[in-house]
Design a protein around this motif. Structure first.
Motif, PDB file in Angstrom:
ATOM      1  N   CYS A  40      36.442  34.110   3.444  1.00 15.69           N
ATOM      2  CA  CYS A  40      34.907  35.626   4.075  1.00 15.69           C
ATOM      3  C   CYS A  40      34.377  35.692   2.973  1.00 15.69           C
ATOM      4  CB  CYS A  40      35.412  36.460   5.167  1.00 15.69           C
ATOM      5  SG  CYS A  40      34.282  37.056   6.265  1.00 15.69           S
ATOM      6  N   TYR A  41      33.213  35.240   3.353  1.00 17.02           N
ATOM      7  CA  TYR A  41      31.935  35.515   2.371  1.00 17.02           C
ATOM      8  C   TYR A  41      30.548  36.612   2.679  1.00 17.02           C
ATOM      9  CZ  TYR A  41      32.677  31.735  -0.632  1.00 17.02           C
ATOM     10  OH  TYR A  41      33.168  30.287  -1.717  1.00 17.02           O
ATOM     11  N   TYR A  42      31.107  37.726   2.460  1.00 13.82           N
ATOM     12  CA  TYR A  42      29.786  38.845   2.696  1.00 13.82           C
ATOM     13  C   TYR A  42      28.191  37.941   2.268  1.00 13.82           C
ATOM     14  CZ  TYR A  42      32.565  42.846   3.293  1.00 13.82           C
ATOM     15  OH  TYR A  42      33.087  43.922   3.895  1.00 13.82           O
ATOM     16  N   HIS A  43      27.663  38.168   3.623  1.00 11.48           N
ATOM     17  CA  HIS A  43      26.114  36.817   3.595  1.00 11.48           C
ATOM     18  C   HIS A  43      25.351  38.409   3.711  1.00 11.48           C
ATOM     19  CE1 HIS A  43      23.201  34.780   5.439  1.00 11.48           C
ATOM     20  NE2 HIS A  43      23.119  35.916   6.002  1.00 11.48           N
ATOM     21  N   TYR A  44      24.054  37.975   3.019  1.00  9.00           N
ATOM     22  CA  TYR A  44      22.872  39.398   2.807  1.00  9.00           C
ATOM     23  C   TYR A  44      21.979  38.822   3.332  1.00  9.00           C
ATOM     24  CZ  TYR A  44      26.968  41.969  -0.061  1.00  9.00           C
ATOM     25  OH  TYR A  44      27.612  42.492   0.072  1.00  9.00           O
ATOM     26  N   TRP A  45      21.604  39.296   4.612  1.00  9.18           N
ATOM     27  CA  TRP A  45      20.058  38.507   4.929  1.00  9.18           C
ATOM     28  C   TRP A  45      19.116  40.094   5.371  1.00  9.18           C
ATOM     29  CZ3 TRP A  45      17.605  33.933   6.902  1.00  9.18           C
ATOM     30  CH2 TRP A  45      16.841  33.850   7.659  1.00  9.18           C
TER      31      TRP A  45
ATOM     32  N   PHE B 233      36.125  27.948   4.370  1.00  7.91           N
ATOM     33  CA  PHE B 233      35.134  29.355   4.479  1.00  7.91           C
ATOM     34  C   PHE B 233      34.352  29.974   5.621  1.00  7.91           C
ATOM     35  CE2 PHE B 233      31.286  26.030   3.570  1.00  7.91           C
ATOM     36  CZ  PHE B 233      30.191  26.844   3.941  1.00  7.91           C
ATOM     37  N   MET B 234      34.238  31.118   5.502  1.00  2.59           N
ATOM     38  CA  MET B 234      32.808  31.538   6.873  1.00  2.59           C
ATOM     39  C   MET B 234      32.691  32.852   6.536  1.00  2.59           C
ATOM     40  SD  MET B 234      36.073  34.428   9.111  1.00  2.59           S
ATOM     41  CE  MET B 234      37.027  32.993  10.011  1.00  2.59           C
ATOM     42  N   MET B 235      31.870  33.360   6.870  1.00  5.44           N
ATOM     43  CA  MET B 235      30.172  34.363   6.942  1.00  5.44           C
ATOM     44  C   MET B 235      30.671  35.263   7.556  1.00  5.44           C
ATOM     45  SD  MET B 235      27.249  31.645   5.898  1.00  5.44           S
ATOM     46  CE  MET B 235      26.137  32.853   5.005  1.00  5.44           C
ATOM     47  N   CYS B 236      30.061  37.131   7.204  1.00  9.43           N
ATOM     48  CA  CYS B 236      30.375  37.795   7.761  1.00  9.43           C
ATOM     49  C   CYS B 236      28.461  38.838   7.507  1.00  9.43           C
ATOM     50  CB  CYS B 236      31.394  38.644   7.085  1.00  9.43           C
ATOM     51  SG  CYS B 236      31.212  40.521   7.868  1.00  9.43           S
ATOM     52  N   TRP B 237      28.408  38.302   7.772  1.00 11.23           N
ATOM     53  CA  TRP B 237      26.888  39.535   7.713  1.00 11.23           C
ATOM     54  C   TRP B 237      27.009  41.276   7.664  1.00 11.23           C
ATOM     55  CZ3 TRP B 237      22.090  40.772  12.320  1.00 11.23           C
ATOM     56  CH2 TRP B 237      21.279  40.864  11.097  1.00 11.23           C
TER      57      TRP B 237
END
Length: 378
Positions: A81-86, A110-114
């Protein structure tokens, strides 16, 4: 076995230089910069945490990312689960995942976490100084979802009943997260997608012990998750008798604010707690009326990042205690359906928080071996 539980390891993409970090911290800064500078803060304090098998990798390199995935697969990790920086159209620390998207050899799901917080100077403990502000708007909701769609449509993206799983780290920072969720769902439908939306839950933010409207499930975010019983009271009790560490008035005030204390006479929790307490004090999922995926923390000590102002130090963490906690979580968790079967592990590579599964110079592959041992039974 259709209901086989899937371990998901949270993944930090910080380990490569970016222009912003070069500007803020100096040329070539990465998370490794803090890791190697860490020092013990009290007798018996384990610092620095240093990598073993994978070394001080650079996530711009395909070889490094492939080695991580091969190691994860070898020990039974289902996905990252990748940290996502927006930040309002600006994306940061995106290269590892962008490069994975273009590389079929990197086939781990994979998945993403904002990570929807302000970017602050937490790397030197000055977390009130904002470097990149997080703000919200209708247009940003639209732009953000459009950016995410190519990831959601990737065959490796983790889905529940064909719905890509996307996590919001701190929903209470939104002015109206329900409206944002509604917009995302509408735009996703226009692109032929349904979403499976989750948000994290924390014990220190009072009132967020339920599933927010519009979301499909929550994730108990350890070591500050809502399943923990009286963690901060225990830290306070332990440290009132610990004369080795003291807090400045500024830090006292900050901790009171973070924990929601209103009584100024109440002494705040200090920042050291034995890991075994975490293992022994956790509420069953049966006590909650909504879907909530379990989370376990391999350790926690962010003094490498925050120097003399760590959020929390979980002292005396060991692979054996980790195995005990993980076994209890797996035993307690009944998947909500054949595909709603995740247990999150915090984290794969949070080295500056003393929180990782990757091989270390102290423990080798012991934590990964415990993951494989526990999940091989289910």
């Amino acid at each position: 076995m259709p209901n086989k539980i899937k371990p998901i390891a949270i993944y930090l993409p910080q380990f490569h230089p970016i222009p912003e970090n070069d500007q803020w911290w100096g040329k070539g800064f990465t998370e490794w910069t803090n890791v190697v500078k860490a020092k013990p803060r009290f007798e018996g304090h384990y610092q620095p945490h240093l990598p073993a098998d994978l070394g001080f990798y650079d996530l711009r390199l395909q070889e490094a990312r492939l080695a991580q995935e091969q190691l994860a697969k070898a020990y039974g990790i289902h996905g990252f689960c990748y940290y996502h920086y927006w930040f309002n159209g600006k994306c940061m620390l995106y290269e590892p995942l962008d490069r994975k998207l273009k590389d079929p050899k990197e086939d781990l799901p994979f998945m993403m976490c904002w990570a929807n917080e302000n970017w602050t100077r937490t790397w030197d403990g000055l977390d009130k100084q904002v470097l990149m502000e997080q703000s919200y708007s209708t247009q940003d909701d639209i732009d953000h979802l459009k950016y995410l769609i190519p990831f959601f449509k990737d065959s490796r993206y983790i889905k529940v009943n064909e719905k890509p799983v996307f996590i919001v780290y701190k929903p209470f920072l939104f002015p109206n997260v329900t409206e944002t969720v509604k917009r995302w769902r509408e735009l996703a439908a226009e692109n032929g997608l349904e979403l499976y939306l989750c948000h994290a839950v924390f014990s220190y933010h009072k009132g967020w012990d339920t599933l927010l409207k519009g979301f499909d499930a929550a994730i108990d975010f350890e070591p500050f998750g809502i399943r923990r019983q009286s963690v901060f009271n225990e830290i306070e009790r332990m440290n009132q008798s610990d004369s080795k560490v003291s807090l400045s008035k500024r830090i006292v005030k900050k901790i009171k604010r973070n924990l929601g204390y209103k009584d100024e006479s109440l002494k705040p929790a200090l920042n050291k707690l034995d890991y075994e307490f975490m293992v022994s004090n956790i509420k069953s999922l049966k006590e909650f009326s909504f879907k909530m995926f379990p989370n376990i923390v391999a350790g926690w000590d962010n003094s490498a990042r925050r120097k003399n102002n760590p959020t929390l130090i979980l002292d005396n963490a060991t692979p054996e205690l980790f195995e005990k906690w993980l076994t209890e979580l797996v035993t307690d968790f009944i998947p909500y359906s054949e595909e709603e079967n995740f247990i999150f592990i915090n984290a794969w590579n949070e080295w500056a928080e003393g929180n990782y599964l990757e091989p270390s110079q102290k423990w080798g592959t012991a934590y990964l071996e415990k993951v494989k041992k526990v999940f091989d039974k289910y």
